[in-house]
Design an enzyme around this catalytic site. Structure first.
Site, PDB file in Angstrom:
ATOM      1  N   LYS A   1       9.228  -3.947 -26.942  1.00 59.23           N
ATOM      2  CA  LYS A   1       9.412  -2.944 -25.881  1.00 59.23           C
ATOM      3  C   LYS A   1       8.610  -3.314 -24.634  1.00 59.23           C
ATOM      4  O   LYS A   1       7.713  -4.142 -24.679  1.00 59.23           O
ATOM      5  CB  LYS A   1       8.968  -1.562 -26.375  1.00 59.23           C
ATOM      6  CG  LYS A   1       9.705  -1.077 -27.604  1.00 59.23           C
ATOM      7  CD  LYS A   1      11.197  -0.996 -27.424  1.00 59.23           C
ATOM      8  CE  LYS A   1      11.855  -0.247 -28.566  1.00 59.23           C
ATOM      9  NZ  LYS A   1      13.222  -0.648 -28.819  1.00 59.23           N
TER      10      LYS A   1
HETATM   11  C1  LIG Z   1      16.781   3.754 -28.011  1.00 57.30           C
HETATM   12  C2  LIG Z   1      15.808   3.675 -29.158  1.00 57.30           C
HETATM   13  N1  LIG Z   1      15.453   4.810 -29.791  1.00 57.30           N
HETATM   14  C3  LIG Z   1      14.570   4.800 -30.799  1.00 57.30           C
HETATM   15  C4  LIG Z   1      14.020   3.634 -31.269  1.00 57.30           C
HETATM   16  C5  LIG Z   1      13.128   3.686 -32.457  1.00 57.30           C
HETATM   17  O1  LIG Z   1      11.867   3.146 -32.247  1.00 57.30           O
HETATM   18  P1  LIG Z   1      11.071   2.465 -33.450  1.00 57.30           P
HETATM   19  O2  LIG Z   1      11.695   1.155 -33.754  1.00 57.30           O
HETATM   20  O3  LIG Z   1       9.673   2.345 -32.936  1.00 57.30           O
HETATM   21  O4  LIG Z   1      11.135   3.434 -34.605  1.00 57.30           O
HETATM   22  C6  LIG Z   1      14.351   2.428 -30.633  1.00 57.30           C
HETATM   23  C7  LIG Z   1      13.734   1.173 -31.081  1.00 57.30           C
HETATM   24  O5  LIG Z   1      14.234   0.193 -31.400  1.00 57.30           O
HETATM   25  C8  LIG Z   1      15.280   2.443 -29.561  1.00 57.30           C
HETATM   26  O6  LIG Z   1      15.647   1.320 -28.933  1.00 57.30           O
END
Ligand SMILES: Cc1ncc(COP(=O)(O)O)c(C=O)c1O
Length: 363
Positions: A185
């Site tokens: 990210k």
């Molecule tokens: C648009 C979106 N929402 C939620 C998430 C979830 O985040 P995490 O991978 O930290 O659980 C991601 C991550 O890949 C994402 O790109």
């Protein structure tokens, strides 16, 4: 080969600061819910122009904990863009709530405010805008509809650290926003991490309990919570990297501007350039009707690409119950999108080379 994203290179400029931070944690003897997290929560809330930040284990948990804290009745409906990463939808269905998919705006590929109202029923409790690819959704009309129908706005900011709407970070957050600090990210940890950001003090307080077994006092539990804490090691890494986020986002903008000015290939659809300075360009997503040939050609040129995302959620095996839905805009997007390399460690020369190659594509 120009890699799509090289995480080692991405973190190299921060290596000394990260190592110092990690050593500080190792030596402190305090690994969960300590000073690093308190510092990060304060800094990130300030960065987002909000009053509260609650660190949690990942972005999916951040979304889920917001929805859990609102305690909507089972089977309540949450409006969500059909073009998103599956985590946005998992957070809804996991709690026994019902995702209601809306087609995105074909130009931005984001939530289309004009399509929200037709989906509202007496069961609708929230709208979940997703600032996909690092660009904020149109929040003013979402806000207006939400106020009129008494809906909460739960925002998925997993890809939009630092993005603004009407030049305000606060305006992107809705009632509560979920961030992911997954290593790729714009602000990435060295493992999983996430946060809820809100200016609602009561909500923040409840999520602070929920992330820690529903407790803020050892062995006394107010709620049936979960274990979802952002640990001291990851908080220390984020403390080391946060001061550089704006500079890195600015570099992303410069690369995006270069792509937008230089790519001239008639069949290739570029992302909209109208909010270049508000967007944080987590991904630079183009569309090509003959995607496979385009990707193969770029690979022959030594350029790695990626697809965000290849299969829409309503066509995933995990969500077979929605396979009957017809969402042609979403389906076409999933067939055509290609993400070009873009990161704080990609150089303008590399982007110039990628543009030259693209402009010579004959496929
Ligand atoms: C648009 C979106 N929402 C939620 C998430 C979830 O985040 P995490 O991978 O930290 O659980 C991601 C991550 O890949 C994402 O790109």
């Amino acid at each position: 080969m120009i890699p799509f994203l090289d995480l080692q290179q991405l973190n190299a400029p921060h290596q000394a600061a990260i190592e110092t931070a990690v050593q500080r944690v190792v030596r402190s003897g305090w690994y969960i819910l300590g000073q690093e997290l308190t510092t990060f929560e304060k800094s990130f809330a300030d960065y987002c122009e909000a009053s509260h930040c609650v660190g949690v284990a990942n972005g999916l948990d951040a979304l889920q904990l917001i929805l859990q804290a609102y305690d909507f009745p089972k089977d309540s409906e949450v409006i969500v863009p059909a073009n998103t990463y599956i985590a946005s939808v998992l957070s809804i269905s996991f709690l026994g709530l019902v995702p209601v998919f809306v087609e995105p705006d074909p130009k931005t590929m984001l939530l289309d405010p004009a399509r929200i109202e037709e989906k509202i029923t007496y069961k609708t409790k929230a709208v979940l805008p997703v600032h996909l690819y690092g660009r904020s959704c149109e929040m003013a009309p979402v806000q207006e509809i939400a106020s009129r129908f008494g809906l909460k706005i739960v925002t998925d900011c997993a890809q939009s650290h630092g993005a603004t709407y009407a030049f305000s970070k606060k305006e992107t957050l809705g009632d509560a926003a979920a961030f992911s600090f997954y290593p790729t990210k714009n602000l990435g940890a060295l493992g999983d991490a996430g946060a809820v950001v809100t200016s609602d003090a009561e909500l923040a307080k409840k999520i602070r309990y929920l992330r820690n077994y529903g407790s803020n006092k050892k062995y006394f539990n107010e709620y049936q919570g979960v274990n979802s804490r952002l640990d001291e090691m990851q908080a220390a890494v984020l403390n080391a990297k946060l001061p550089f986020l704006d500079r890195e986002n600015q570099h992303r903008r410069e690369l995006a501007q270069y792509y937008l000015n230089s790519i001239q290939l008639s069949e290739l659809v570029l992302p909209p350039a109208d909010r270049l300075d508000e967007d944080v360009w987590h991904l630079f997503v183009v569309r090509h009707p003959r995607r496979a040939a385009f990707i193969d050609y770029l690979l022959q040129c030594g350029i790695q690409t990626n697809i965000h995302y290849p299969l829409p959620i309503h066509h995933q095996k995990a969500y077979q119950q929605y396979s009957h839905l017809r969402l042609p805009i979403t389906e076409q997007i999933h067939q055509e999108v290609v993400s070009l390399p873009l990161s704080p460690v990609l150089s303008l020369e590399q982007v110039a080379y990628i543009c030259d190659c693209i402009n010579q594509f004959k496929g």
